[in-house]
Every structure is written in C-alpha cells, then in structure tokens.
Design an enzyme around this catalytic site. Structure first.
Site, PDB file in Angstrom:
ATOM      1  N   LYS A  49      -6.073   0.132 -13.608  1.00  0.00           N
ATOM      2  CA  LYS A  49      -7.445  -0.155 -12.944  1.00  0.00           C
ATOM      3  C   LYS A  49      -8.403   0.470 -13.529  1.00  0.00           C
ATOM      4  CE  LYS A  49      -4.793  -0.003  -8.614  1.00  0.00           C
ATOM      5  NZ  LYS A  49      -5.308  -1.375  -8.040  1.00  0.00           N
ATOM      6  N   ARG A  74       4.526  -5.295  -3.927  1.00  0.00           N
ATOM      7  CA  ARG A  74       5.422  -6.437  -3.362  1.00  0.00           C
ATOM      8  C   ARG A  74       6.677  -6.076  -4.177  1.00  0.00           C
ATOM      9  NH1 ARG A  74       1.282 -10.989  -5.788  1.00  0.00           N
ATOM     10  NH2 ARG A  74       0.041  -9.520  -5.008  1.00  0.00           N
TER      11      ARG A  74
END
Length: 586
Positions: free
Chosen positions: A365, A442
């Site tokens: 990020k 996920r």
C-alpha cells in the site's frame, strides 16, 4: 479537500477491486503474504518453514513479544467500562429530584419548517411544574424537535432539578429504530457534557420492545470512552455518571431488555477496543488471548490452532498470508452451546476476517489514498465476531449452537512472504493463483469458511473489511451483503433493521462476472477484472462454501468513523441473527 477515504474511493472508480483499502486502480484486493514455493500443490509438508527460517521467525517473534509485553504493561487491551446503573422508577417526571432531567419533544406535525415543538404528556407536566421552563427553552434555542437534537437550561436555585434538557424525537408518526438510537445516544452525550452523577429520563411515548432495546444499547454504547493511550493532562477524567432512572416506565419486560442491552453493549465495546487499538497492541496472539478471556467470562468453548495444527489441516491459503510476518498466525474457534444441545440443535457460524495489520504485501500500500496507517482496522470483521461471541455468551440464547471463527494473522513483507504469481492450495484442495498480495483477506477467509462448514454449520455468515469497491458502491454508512440463500439474506436484513446497523443486499451476478475469477493455470484467482470488485470478491468466497447457506458482509465503510473512530459495527446485527436462528428452530 477530499478526505482520504473519499479520495481513495474516487480512485477506485477507475477500476480494480481492493481488499481492505488498497490504493486506486493500481492496488487490488486485500492482503496476502506467503513465500512463493512454500505452498506446494502436491506436498502439504512444504507449508512448514525450514529449520533456519523457523529459528529466525522465533527470534523475531521473541523480540517483538518483548516490546509488546512492555506495551501491555503500560496500556491495557480493554478500555474501562462505565459503571452505570440503569433502572426503572415509578416516580413521575414532574416529581423527580436530581441533577439532570431529560424529556422528549416531538417535531411539529405540519410541514412548516419554522414551527417550534410544543410539549405534550409528561413533558407538558414538567413544563408546568417548572413555570414554563420547557416552553422558554424551546423559544430561546429555536428548538424544532429533530431526532437526536438537544437543548439544556439551568433551573433556578431551589428547584428539585438542577438542569433540564429537551431531546428531539422527530415527527411522532415517523418515530422508528433510528430515532430511538439517536435518543439513547443523546442521553449518553448529555451525561458526559453536563458531568452529572445521576439523571432522570422520560422515554418517548409509543416505544415498542425493539425500539426500547435499540435505545438502551445506544445509551450504553454512547458511554464508551477510550482513553487507554492518553496520559497526563490529556487523559479524560472518568465518567461521573453512576445512576439513570427511567421515570414512570412500566413497559412489560423492560428489566430484561436493559440486562440484554448491557450484554450486547459489552460486545460492542470489546469490538471498539480491538479495532481502535494499534497493531503493536492487538496482534494475532492478543486476539487469541481475548478469545480465551471471553471463554473464561462466559463459559464458551475455545480452541486456538497454531501454525503446525493449521498445517495438518492443509490451510495453505490462510498460512500463505501469514508467512511474511514475525507474528505467528492464530486460528480462533469459539463455540456457544445452549442447555440441552444435541445432534439436532441448529448450528450456525460467524467467520471474521482477522488481519491485525495489512501492509499490502509485495503489492504494498503506497500513497496517501492507501490508508496504510489505518490498517489496524483490517481486523474489524474479527472484532465484530469476537464481540458477538461475548454478547451471545452473556445472553445464552436457546436452541442454537453458534461457532465464532477467526483466521488471524498479519500481512507483512520479508524474504518468506508470498509473491504475486504464486499458487496456493486451500484446505478443500482448490488451487488459487495470487494476482495481488493486497487481496489477502479473502485468502484467509477461504480456509476459515471451509473449517466452519466442517463443524456442521448449516448457515454461515462471514464479515470482513474486504473491498474499497464496496465503499464506492455504498459509502461509509452501509455494509454490503451477498448471499447464496434468500432466507438467510432476509434474516440478516431483519436483524439489520431491528438493530439499526445499515446494510444493503448486493447481487452475486455469477453468470455475468464468475468468469473473472477463473485462472488459466489454477482453479481460481484472487482478483477479478477492472470493475465489480466487491462482487468478484464475494464470488471468490462462495467457492469455499459447499452446501451451507452463506452470506458475506463487507463492512469496509461502516467499520470506522472519521469523527468517532471504531464503530463496533456488526456486533448487534450478528448477535440478533444468532438469537433469531434459535427462535426459528423452536
């Protein structure tokens, strides 16, 4: 200037899915860390670290543990709970004696926006008792009765009450759960701002039991105060409030409603504590400790699986995410069993995403829109799960066995971290091509969902700060909900409306978007195309549920408020859903 969240959401409109707030069209997904090659398609033994790597991992963990241990001695994980007694009283509001009296005022019934509120019922009696103090307060403050608005005045010396507050309830014919929540929250706000030890409250007329529960929960939640990391003069003083009387309240079952609200608020407060605390305080190990504390407090069963135990279960997807961190993964499993539970008792499961910090992995990020400094709340799903577990453990509902599951870890970067392009094998044998290491949430949920179904849960709800794309779709107030079962979806929508936690059912669109997660070299990939990012994330999760009814809640927006911090979102809805699941199986 756009806030970081809005700027981030705007960037997402260009394309890409984002797990837990990756930046714009460049970042996609959530967080995934694992060493390329360390997860084998053929040999589960390759999940283990080599001896040298294990030694380094142990050394780094020890160093960090020493630092975190020092931190824990300075600041606790849990904040101090307010010690306030809320009780009913037969005393009429006009006869109440105390520091602060709070009365309701509805907005004018007509369409005249300039019209002021007029006191009725108990509020009118209070106005007459105190020589028109309510009417004078309405006039001097231009009070119009909007839901949750308030005005306060100090009364003359010699009065039975030192201060009088009016709180708006909105238009009487439109009073609903939302207005009840605002009323309860305003009671707490006035208790703080007026610095009183005791107060009396007149409840709005016509409250039903659900609205009373919502009001009471909002009151207790509103008392929450997090000063764990403040010191010296900057540390807020403890709340003075110790006693609240509900005046003239004769509602049936209100005592149980108050008791239940306290239990639910305890879960909400725990969730806020965990989500608000930084990643050097709340690690996977700390989440495991909190789960064990919940079990001790409430009698729930608790199992903590370490890395080796997860390896035996072939959780290659989850463990891949964990390998870049010196913090060892912790797989958490809490179980609530009602009295008389047997093989026919309905089983449900709540599965929470537990990334205690998300760097993005090798797809790191970067940039102001990435919100990397806020990635402490990427475990918001696990906060809601553990908060609901605490609430259910205290409430002890009948006829439902509830499993609370968190696959916790960090998504960090080192020489052993997963790389883009790696292929992982989940515990059901399904292979996953990793296109982006910032789509990691996920991956952890995949093995957790498989595990949940193996426990016999016929209904499973997962909750996660999964995609920034969901914020683009629904903003900061609503969670997105996807489900493979209409009955489960309706049950969650009912609980959402009952508790006031907003959510919106979204389409799975499997026929239209299912192809986006298919891989050319593995079974599936952890990233879809440029659009429909939150939908393809849900479709990915659906691949790891076989026969159970399943729903996915993406709480990326409502998990955090720029104004107040962690919201505790999800605890009330999940708790209500579990309780109702038991009622349906009567």
């Amino acid at each position: 200037m756009l806030s970081s969240k809005v700027a981030f959401g705007a960037a997402l409109c260009i394309g890409a899915t984002v797990d837990a707030f990756a930046p714009g069209a460049v970042r996609i997904g959530g967080t995934t860390l694992a060493k390329a090659g360390s997860v084998s398609l053929l040999k589960t033994s390759s999940l283990s670290l080599s001896a040298g790597r294990t030694a380094r991992h142990s050394t780094l963990s020890s160093l960090r543990a020493a630092t975190d241990s020092l931190a824990d001695t300075l600041h606790p994980v849990r904040s101090d709970a307010a010690k306030v007694t809320l009780s009913t009283s037969t005393t009429k509001a006009s006869a109440y004696k105390g520091e602060l009296l709070i009365v309701p005022l509805a907005a004018p019934a007509g369409e005249d926006k300039e019209a002021l509120s007029a006191p009725e019922g108990d509020t009118k009696e209070v106005d007459e008792t105190f020589d028109g103090a309510v009417v004078d307060l309405i006039a001097s403050s231009d009070f119009k009765g909007g839901a949750g608005t308030a005005a306060t005045v100090r009364l003359a010396k010699g009065s039975n009450v030192k201060k009088l507050s009016v709180v708006g309830t909105g238009k009487a014919d439109k009073f609903d759960t939302s207005a009840a929540i605002k009323y309860g929250a305003q009671i707490a706000a006035l208790a703080k701002s007026e610095k009183v030890e005791s107060l009396g409250v007149v409840l709005p007329t016509g409250l039903d039991s659900d609205q009373m529960a919502a009001l009471t929960e909002a009151f207790y939640s509103g008392l929450y105060q997090d000063s764990r990391f403040k010191t010296g003069d900057g540390k807020p003083k403890p709340l003075k409030l110790s006693k609240v009387e509900l005046l003239g309240c004769d509602m049936a079952g209100v005592d149980k409603t108050i008791k239940d609200a306290m239990s639910i608020s305890a879960g909400v407060s725990l969730c806020k504590d965990l989500v608000s605390a930084p990643a050097n305080y709340v690690t996977p190990g700390v989440l495991a400790d909190e789960a064990q504390l919940i079990a001790k407090e409430t009698g729930l069963e608790c199992t903590i699986l370490d890395q080796k135990e997860c390896e035996k279960l072939k959780m290659g997807s989850y463990l891949a995410v964990a390998k870049g961190s010196s913090e060892p993964p912790k797989f958490i499993h809490l179980v609530y069993k009602p009295k008389g539970a047997n093989k026919d008792t309905k089983k449900v499961a709540v599965v929470g995403k537990g990334l205690t910090f998300d760097s993005g992995g090798y797809n790191i990020k970067a940039g102001p829109a990435s919100m990397i400094e806020m990635m402490k709340f990427d475990m918001g799903g696990s906060g809601a799960t553990l908060g609901a577990a605490r609430a259910i453990g205290l409430l002890k509902p009948d006829n439902v066995e509830a499993h609370f599951i968190v696959a916790s870890c960090e998504n960090m970067i080192n020489g052993e971290a997963m790389r883009p392009g790696d292929i992982l094998t989940a515990s059901n044998g399904k292979t996953i091509e990793v296109l982006n290491t910032d789509a990691e949430g996920r991956l952890t949920l995949a093995d957790a969902l498989i595990y949940a179904e193996k426990q016999g849960a016929t209904e499973i709800v997962d909750v996660a700060t999964l995609t920034g794309a969901c914020i683009v779709s629904l903003g900061m107030d609503y969670a997105g909900m996807w489900s493979n079962n209409d009955d489960l979806a309706k049950a969650l929508e009912t609980s959402s409306k009952t508790t006031g936690e907003k959510m919106w059912r979204m389409p799975l669109c499997e026929a239209e978007y299912g192809e986006q997660i298919k891989s050319k070299i593995a079974d599936i990939k952890n990233l879809g195309g440029k659009g429909a990012g939150s939908i393809t994330a849900a479709l990915f999760l659906k691949e790891f549920v076989d026969k159970s009814a399943w729903a996915h809640l993406d709480i990326a927006g409502p998990v955090w408020s720029d104004k107040s911090g962690a919201t505790g979102y999800g605890v009330k809805t999940l708790t209500d859903w579990v309780i109702n699941a038991g009622k349906k199986s009567d």
